[in-house]
Design an enzyme around this catalytic site. Structure first.
Site, PDB file in Angstrom:
ATOM      1  N   SER A 143      11.485   4.972  14.944  1.00  0.00           N
ATOM      2  CA  SER A 143      11.243   4.851  13.507  1.00  0.00           C
ATOM      3  C   SER A 143      12.770   4.707  12.855  1.00  0.00           C
ATOM      4  O   SER A 143      12.825   4.588  11.668  1.00  0.00           O
ATOM      5  CB  SER A 143      10.654   6.139  13.131  1.00  0.00           C
ATOM      6  OG  SER A 143      11.248   7.333  13.362  1.00  0.00           O
ATOM      7  N   THR A 164     -10.246  -6.243 -28.752  1.00  0.00           N
ATOM      8  CA  THR A 164     -11.228  -5.658 -27.745  1.00  0.00           C
ATOM      9  C   THR A 164     -11.675  -7.010 -27.030  1.00  0.00           C
ATOM     10  O   THR A 164     -12.185  -7.886 -27.762  1.00  0.00           O
ATOM     11  CB  THR A 164     -12.234  -4.861 -28.394  1.00  0.00           C
ATOM     12  OG1 THR A 164     -13.093  -5.563 -29.232  1.00  0.00           O
ATOM     13  CG2 THR A 164     -11.758  -3.696 -29.244  1.00  0.00           C
ATOM     14  N   HIS A 165     -12.119  -6.773 -25.780  1.00  0.00           N
ATOM     15  CA  HIS A 165     -12.727  -8.058 -25.037  1.00  0.00           C
ATOM     16  C   HIS A 165     -11.861  -9.119 -25.063  1.00  0.00           C
ATOM     17  O   HIS A 165     -12.066 -10.291 -25.079  1.00  0.00           O
ATOM     18  CB  HIS A 165     -14.147  -8.450 -25.564  1.00  0.00           C
ATOM     19  CG  HIS A 165     -15.118  -7.151 -25.784  1.00  0.00           C
ATOM     20  ND1 HIS A 165     -15.897  -6.846 -24.672  1.00  0.00           N
ATOM     21  CD2 HIS A 165     -15.318  -6.196 -26.578  1.00  0.00           C
ATOM     22  CE1 HIS A 165     -16.760  -5.745 -25.152  1.00  0.00           C
ATOM     23  NE2 HIS A 165     -16.163  -5.547 -26.265  1.00  0.00           N
ATOM     24  N   SER A 192      12.178 -23.596 -13.958  1.00  0.00           N
ATOM     25  CA  SER A 192      11.362 -24.084 -12.897  1.00  0.00           C
ATOM     26  C   SER A 192      12.297 -25.093 -12.351  1.00  0.00           C
ATOM     27  O   SER A 192      13.219 -25.559 -12.956  1.00  0.00           O
ATOM     28  CB  SER A 192      10.289 -24.837 -13.774  1.00  0.00           C
ATOM     29  OG  SER A 192       9.567 -25.812 -13.055  1.00  0.00           O
ATOM     30  N   LYS A 202      10.386 -25.315 -18.847  1.00  0.00           N
ATOM     31  CA  LYS A 202       9.783 -23.977 -18.431  1.00  0.00           C
ATOM     32  C   LYS A 202      10.706 -22.836 -18.552  1.00  0.00           C
ATOM     33  O   LYS A 202      12.078 -22.894 -18.066  1.00  0.00           O
ATOM     34  CB  LYS A 202       9.377 -23.944 -17.018  1.00  0.00           C
ATOM     35  CG  LYS A 202       7.879 -24.896 -16.807  1.00  0.00           C
ATOM     36  CD  LYS A 202       6.890 -24.555 -17.372  1.00  0.00           C
ATOM     37  CE  LYS A 202       6.309 -23.325 -17.019  1.00  0.00           C
ATOM     38  NZ  LYS A 202       5.452 -23.359 -15.959  1.00  0.00           N
ATOM     39  N   ASN A 215       9.999 -19.016 -17.739  1.00  0.00           N
ATOM     40  CA  ASN A 215       8.878 -18.180 -16.945  1.00  0.00           C
ATOM     41  C   ASN A 215       9.148 -16.685 -17.051  1.00  0.00           C
ATOM     42  O   ASN A 215      10.010 -16.139 -16.659  1.00  0.00           O
ATOM     43  CB  ASN A 215       8.579 -18.571 -15.258  1.00  0.00           C
ATOM     44  CG  ASN A 215       8.141 -20.125 -15.308  1.00  0.00           C
ATOM     45  OD1 ASN A 215       7.552 -20.411 -16.328  1.00  0.00           O
ATOM     46  ND2 ASN A 215       8.665 -20.579 -14.301  1.00  0.00           N
ATOM     47  N   GLU A 231       5.552 -10.624 -14.138  1.00  0.00           N
ATOM     48  CA  GLU A 231       4.472 -11.067 -13.303  1.00  0.00           C
ATOM     49  C   GLU A 231       4.488 -10.545 -11.884  1.00  0.00           C
ATOM     50  O   GLU A 231       3.884  -9.986 -11.109  1.00  0.00           O
ATOM     51  CB  GLU A 231       4.627 -12.892 -12.944  1.00  0.00           C
ATOM     52  CG  GLU A 231       4.147 -13.570 -14.147  1.00  0.00           C
ATOM     53  CD  GLU A 231       4.588 -15.118 -14.018  1.00  0.00           C
ATOM     54  OE1 GLU A 231       3.633 -15.988 -13.538  1.00  0.00           O
ATOM     55  OE2 GLU A 231       5.661 -15.626 -14.166  1.00  0.00           O
ATOM     56  N   TYR A 274       0.810  18.406  14.101  1.00  0.00           N
ATOM     57  CA  TYR A 274       1.602  16.964  14.143  1.00  0.00           C
ATOM     58  C   TYR A 274       0.949  16.025  14.963  1.00  0.00           C
ATOM     59  O   TYR A 274       0.433  16.215  16.132  1.00  0.00           O
ATOM     60  CB  TYR A 274       3.075  17.118  14.490  1.00  0.00           C
ATOM     61  CG  TYR A 274       3.767  15.865  14.425  1.00  0.00           C
ATOM     62  CD1 TYR A 274       4.180  15.371  13.289  1.00  0.00           C
ATOM     63  CD2 TYR A 274       3.673  14.957  15.598  1.00  0.00           C
ATOM     64  CE1 TYR A 274       5.028  14.132  13.219  1.00  0.00           C
ATOM     65  CE2 TYR A 274       4.334  13.790  15.615  1.00  0.00           C
ATOM     66  CZ  TYR A 274       5.169  13.218  14.507  1.00  0.00           C
ATOM     67  OH  TYR A 274       5.486  11.921  14.346  1.00  0.00           O
ATOM     68  N   GLN A 312       4.078   9.415  11.522  1.00  0.00           N
ATOM     69  CA  GLN A 312       5.329   8.569  11.108  1.00  0.00           C
ATOM     70  C   GLN A 312       5.233   7.486  10.375  1.00  0.00           C
ATOM     71  O   GLN A 312       6.222   6.865   9.674  1.00  0.00           O
ATOM     72  CB  GLN A 312       5.831   8.089  12.673  1.00  0.00           C
ATOM     73  CG  GLN A 312       7.322   7.189  12.614  1.00  0.00           C
ATOM     74  CD  GLN A 312       7.726   7.094  13.890  1.00  0.00           C
ATOM     75  OE1 GLN A 312       8.032   7.960  14.624  1.00  0.00           O
ATOM     76  NE2 GLN A 312       7.592   5.958  14.537  1.00  0.00           N
ATOM     77  N   LYS A 367       6.125   7.036   6.192  1.00  0.00           N
ATOM     78  CA  LYS A 367       7.454   6.661   5.675  1.00  0.00           C
ATOM     79  C   LYS A 367       7.600   5.317   4.794  1.00  0.00           C
ATOM     80  O   LYS A 367       8.208   5.243   3.694  1.00  0.00           O
ATOM     81  CB  LYS A 367       8.610   6.834   6.814  1.00  0.00           C
ATOM     82  CG  LYS A 367       8.677   8.048   7.008  1.00  0.00           C
ATOM     83  CD  LYS A 367       9.803   8.384   8.324  1.00  0.00           C
ATOM     84  CE  LYS A 367       9.517   9.678   8.530  1.00  0.00           C
ATOM     85  NZ  LYS A 367       8.086   9.885   9.431  1.00  0.00           N
TER      86      LYS A 367
HETATM   87  N1  ARG Z   1      10.069  10.180  14.023  1.00  0.00           N
HETATM   88  C1  ARG Z   1       9.035  11.199  13.758  1.00  0.00           C
HETATM   89  C2  ARG Z   1       8.068  10.913  12.655  1.00  0.00           C
HETATM   90  O1  ARG Z   1       8.590  10.347  11.588  1.00  0.00           O
HETATM   91  C3  ARG Z   1       9.646  12.619  13.932  1.00  0.00           C
HETATM   92  C4  ARG Z   1       8.690  13.345  14.386  1.00  0.00           C
HETATM   93  C5  ARG Z   1       8.446  13.286  15.970  1.00  0.00           C
HETATM   94  N2  ARG Z   1       7.921  14.355  16.480  1.00  0.00           N
HETATM   95  C6  ARG Z   1       7.338  14.189  17.603  1.00  0.00           C
HETATM   96  N3  ARG Z   1       6.790  15.240  18.156  1.00  0.00           N
HETATM   97  N4  ARG Z   1       7.415  13.103  18.275  1.00  0.00           N
HETATM   98  O2  ARG Z   1       7.243  11.344  12.497  1.00  0.00           O
END
Ligand code: ARG
Length: 489
Positions: A22, A154-155, A276, A282, A284, A289, A316, A321, A324
């Site tokens: 990660s 409205t509408h 454009s 144009k 834009n 958007e 856990y 993971q 994130k």
């Molecule tokens: N990179 C992991 C996460 O974001 C950290 C925690 C990892 N823990 C484990 N027991 N592998 O969740």
């Protein structure tokens, strides 16, 4: 060698390494990770878990890593999987085996949860500031164009004329709720998970309260399993973010419509538009958007994390993971959109002449014309029918209500008089809505005062989201009847 390599007889398969890592995205938590580690190791010293000299060495090492991080010289390695192990490895490389004592009484499971809480708490504060600035831009622009009337819909059919300020202020209150929602969600972000260990707590005599205090947390998790597996605080943020994005998207849609040739109500500033590559004419509205388009990903991140969470057993799981990237992307998307919209609103030009024509050349005074007949004694249902016939008459003759003569009016009802033409005046139609929260100029001025008070209360940190007190709930246009009442009476 992995930090957890002791139990293993083979190196990790390359694909596995790449797939499970990660570091590519959680490196964004490096600052929070160092901050959390510093608080943790200092506490270990205070509690006598580590000798003070070890604590000092580790703390100095962490400070050095922080300097390198800020200078941009800290390198991250996919072989170390995530930000936590990258930083721990760096620490050990820097200060030697004593660095290996940092992780005493801690797991990556409570460590990563801590990082997320620290990160999101700070980002929510920044996002709220951006929302409040956008609200200020709306109030400023509402004041600037306080006299401008536009067709209300409205509408997406013309319904009744409204003040542009009223229309803009509607968004002010939507964003006020967004800020309140985020501030409320922040209470659950402001919770300290460290000390939960992997899932069951720790055998070391640590002091969780002092870590919470050091890191400025309002509360700590009362259950170690909850602490490491809870992602409600991210879900709440994503939900508040999705609603906020939907508000921005609706506003985008209106700016896109309003700046089209067909509507022609506003002109977006050149600095906020693009051209454009083929059509020279144009200009834009790419910003609104894109904001409208990016709403999809923010809503998607909420649904994505809900789906990650729904089948997870305690505590856990590596699935977590996946919390994130969606969160980071949501933070980036929101901050970008909010900052752009403040500028876009402050610089837009309102095309007064187009709007004046738009409200003159439509039937949006029809309701008030029916009310006119009601005031002269006709039952509303009957008045509705009379005006309906009048409108049809105009449509068939390609004209508007203001183009008819009094004689023509009288063919539809003898109750019509010379004053019918005043009743049709858009300014009168608007200003007749004196009800609190209505579009009359007086009511809108009172509303904008309340908006200013909301902003003041907000910057003083008082709870603007609380139920209004009796005195607060009354219209400022009304006499202060509740003033001498006791609070809560
Ligand atoms: N990179 C992991 C996460 O974001 C950290 C925690 C990892 N823990 C484990 N027991 N592998 O969740």
């Amino acid at each position: 060698m992995k930090l957890w390599g002791g139990r293993f007889t083979k190196p990790t398969n390359e694909l596995v390494e790449a797939y499970t890592a990660s570091i590519g995205f959680d490196r964004r938590l490096a600052k929070e990770d160092l901050e959390g580690s510093l608080a943790h190791v200092k506490m270990l010293g205070r509690c006598g878990v580590l000798p003070q000299e070890d604590v000092e060495k580790i703390a100095e090492g962490l400070e050095e890593l922080r300097r390198r991080l800020e200078a941009g010289t800290l390198e991250f390695d996919v072989a170390q999987e995530d930000v936590h192990m990258n930083l721990e490895k760096h620490l050990i490389d820097l200060i030697g085996p004593v660095g290996g004592k940092l992780h005493t009484g801690r797991s990556r499971n409570d460590q990563v949860a801590l990082d997320m809480h620290l990160y999101l708490r700070r980002e929510i504060d920044e996002i709220i500031e951006l929302i409040v600035d956008l609200q200020r831009a709306l109030v400023e622009t509402a004041h600037k164009y306080l006299d401008v009337i536009l067709p209300g819909y409205t509408h997406l059919q013309r319904a009744q004329p409204v003040l542009l300020a009223h229309h803009l202020a509607a968004y002010f209150w939507m964003f006020a709720r967004d800020a309140e929602r985020l501030r409320d969600a922040r209470k659950r972000v402001d919770m300290m998970p460290l000390g939960a260990g992997a899932l069951a707590g720790t055998t070391f005599p640590i002091d969780r309260e002092s870590v919470a205090r050091e890191l400025g947390f309002g509360r700590l998790y009362e259950n170690s399993m909850d602490a490491v597996s809870d992602r409600d605080f991210i879900l709440e943020f994503l939900a508040a973010a999705a609603i906020l994005m939907v508000h921005l998207s609706r506003m985008s849609e209106e700016f896109i419509l309003w700046s089209s040739t067909e509507f022609g109500f506003i002109e977006l500033d050149d600095a906020y538009c693009t051209g454009s590559s083929i059509m020279p004419q144009k200009k834009n509205p790419d910003v609104p958007e894109l904001v409208r388009g990016k709403t999809g990903r923010v809503v998607g991140h909420l649904v994505g994390l809900l789906t990650v969470m729904k089948g997870l057993p305690l505590a856990y799981n590596k699935d977590l993971q996946e919390d994130k990237e969606g969160m980071f992307d949501t933070v980036d998307t929101l901050k970008g959109a909010l900052a752009l919209f403040s500028g876009l609103i402050r610089t837009l030009e309102v095309r007064r002449e187009r709007l004046a024509r738009a409200v003159a050349e439509d039937f949006s005074g029809a309701t008030d014309l029916a009310d006119y007949l009601v005031r002269k004694g006709l039952p509303f249902r009957r008045a509705h029918e009379v005006i309906g016939k009048l409108v049809l008459h105009c449509v068939q003759r390609s004209c508007f209500l203001g183009d008819l003569s009094l004689e023509e009016y009288r063919e539809f009802s003898p109750l019509f008089d010379e004053d019918v033409f005043q009743a049709l005046d858009p300014r009168r139609v608007v200003d007749a809505r004196t009800v609190r929260g209505g579009t009359g100029t007086g009511a809108v001025k009172a509303q904008l005062e309340r908006a200013a008070r909301w902003l003041e209360d907000w910057s003083e940190g008082s709870d603007t989201g609380a139920d209004p007190e009796p005195g607060d709930a009354r219209s400022s246009a009304e006499p202060a009847a509740g003033d001498n009442q006791e609070e809560g009476s």
